[in-house]
Design an enzyme around this catalytic site. Sequence first.
Site, mmCIF file in Angstrom:
data_model
loop_
_atom_site.group_PDB
_atom_site.id
_atom_site.type_symbol
_atom_site.label_atom_id
_atom_site.label_comp_id
_atom_site.label_asym_id
_atom_site.label_seq_id
_atom_site.Cartn_x
_atom_site.Cartn_y
_atom_site.Cartn_z
ATOM 1 N N HIS A 63 -9.089 -3.821 -1.667
ATOM 2 C CA HIS A 63 -8.073 -3.041 -0.960
ATOM 3 C C HIS A 63 -8.409 -1.543 -1.005
ATOM 4 O O HIS A 63 -8.393 -0.862 0.020
ATOM 5 C CB HIS A 63 -6.694 -3.308 -1.595
ATOM 6 C CG HIS A 63 -5.590 -2.475 -1.018
ATOM 7 N ND1 HIS A 63 -4.540 -3.019 -0.312
ATOM 8 C CD2 HIS A 63 -5.373 -1.131 -1.036
ATOM 9 C CE1 HIS A 63 -3.742 -2.038 0.096
ATOM 10 N NE2 HIS A 63 -4.212 -0.883 -0.347
ATOM 11 N N GLU A 64 -8.728 -1.054 -2.212
ATOM 12 C CA GLU A 64 -8.987 0.385 -2.355
ATOM 13 C C GLU A 64 -10.254 0.794 -1.607
ATOM 14 O O GLU A 64 -10.279 1.842 -0.948
ATOM 15 C CB GLU A 64 -9.075 0.784 -3.829
ATOM 16 C CG GLU A 64 -7.789 0.592 -4.630
ATOM 17 C CD GLU A 64 -6.554 1.161 -3.957
ATOM 18 O OE1 GLU A 64 -6.671 2.179 -3.234
ATOM 19 O OE2 GLU A 64 -5.465 0.584 -4.128
ATOM 20 N N HIS A 105 -10.032 1.469 2.093
ATOM 21 C CA HIS A 105 -9.572 2.809 2.487
ATOM 22 C C HIS A 105 -10.743 3.745 2.786
ATOM 23 O O HIS A 105 -10.602 4.680 3.578
ATOM 24 C CB HIS A 105 -8.720 3.434 1.375
ATOM 25 C CG HIS A 105 -7.298 2.947 1.328
ATOM 26 N ND1 HIS A 105 -6.400 3.181 2.335
ATOM 27 C CD2 HIS A 105 -6.619 2.244 0.382
ATOM 28 C CE1 HIS A 105 -5.219 2.648 2.019
ATOM 29 N NE2 HIS A 105 -5.324 2.064 0.838
ATOM 30 N N CYS A 132 0.854 -1.183 0.000
ATOM 31 C CA CYS A 132 0.000 0.000 0.000
ATOM 32 C C CYS A 132 0.888 1.229 0.000
ATOM 33 O O CYS A 132 1.880 1.287 0.733
ATOM 34 C CB CYS A 132 -0.896 -0.005 1.241
ATOM 35 S SG CYS A 132 -1.965 1.434 1.370
#
Length: 174
Positions: free
Chosen positions: A145-146, A149, A103
Site C-alpha cells: 500500500h505504502e 503511493h 488510507c
Amino acid sequence: MTVREILRMGDPRLLRQAPPLPAQDFDSDALHLLITDMLDTMRAAEGAGLAAPQIGVDLQLVIFGGHSANPRYPDRPLVPYTVLLNPQITPLDSAQEQDWEGCLSVPGLRAMVPRWSRIRYTGFDQYGDPIDRLAEGFHARVVQHECDHLNGVLYPMRVTDFSRFGFSDVLLAS
Ligand code: NI
C-alpha cells in the site's frame, strides 16, 4: 517535530511517480528532519504507514509499523517500525488475498483490496544501510500500500469488488 498536512485524494501531487533519493543524500539533516515530521504525522493520524508524497514530498520514502497495536487496525499483527527508501517489491509467488484497507489520504472510507500474499522487499534505511525482507499477510499489505503511493497509486484504483467499498462507520454498523 511537526505534524504536516496530509494531502487527500484528488490532489495531483498524489499521482506523481516519485524519484529515488540520490546516494549522497542519505543520512542528511534534511532527511532525518523529514522522517521525524512523517513519524509525528503518522502517529497523530494513527496511520499504519505514511508515504512522503502524502505530505507533498516527491521522494521514494515510506515509513510504516510501530511498537504498539494500531487503533485503526487493532486486530492486526504488529509490523516493525521501518523507514524504507528507494524500495523494490517482488511477489514470491502468484498468491493474492483480499483484506480491508483504508488510507489517510482517503479519509472515512474502507475497501477490500487484493494484494500479493507473500513478497520480498528491498531498499535502504535513512542511513543508507540495505533492507532485504520477506513479508506476508498484513505486513506485506502495508508495504504494498505504502509503496503504491510512490507510483501515484491509491488503493481505490486497485479495488475489484465495489460492493465492498464504503464509509468505515457504515460498514462497521452493517
Ligand atoms: Ni495510503
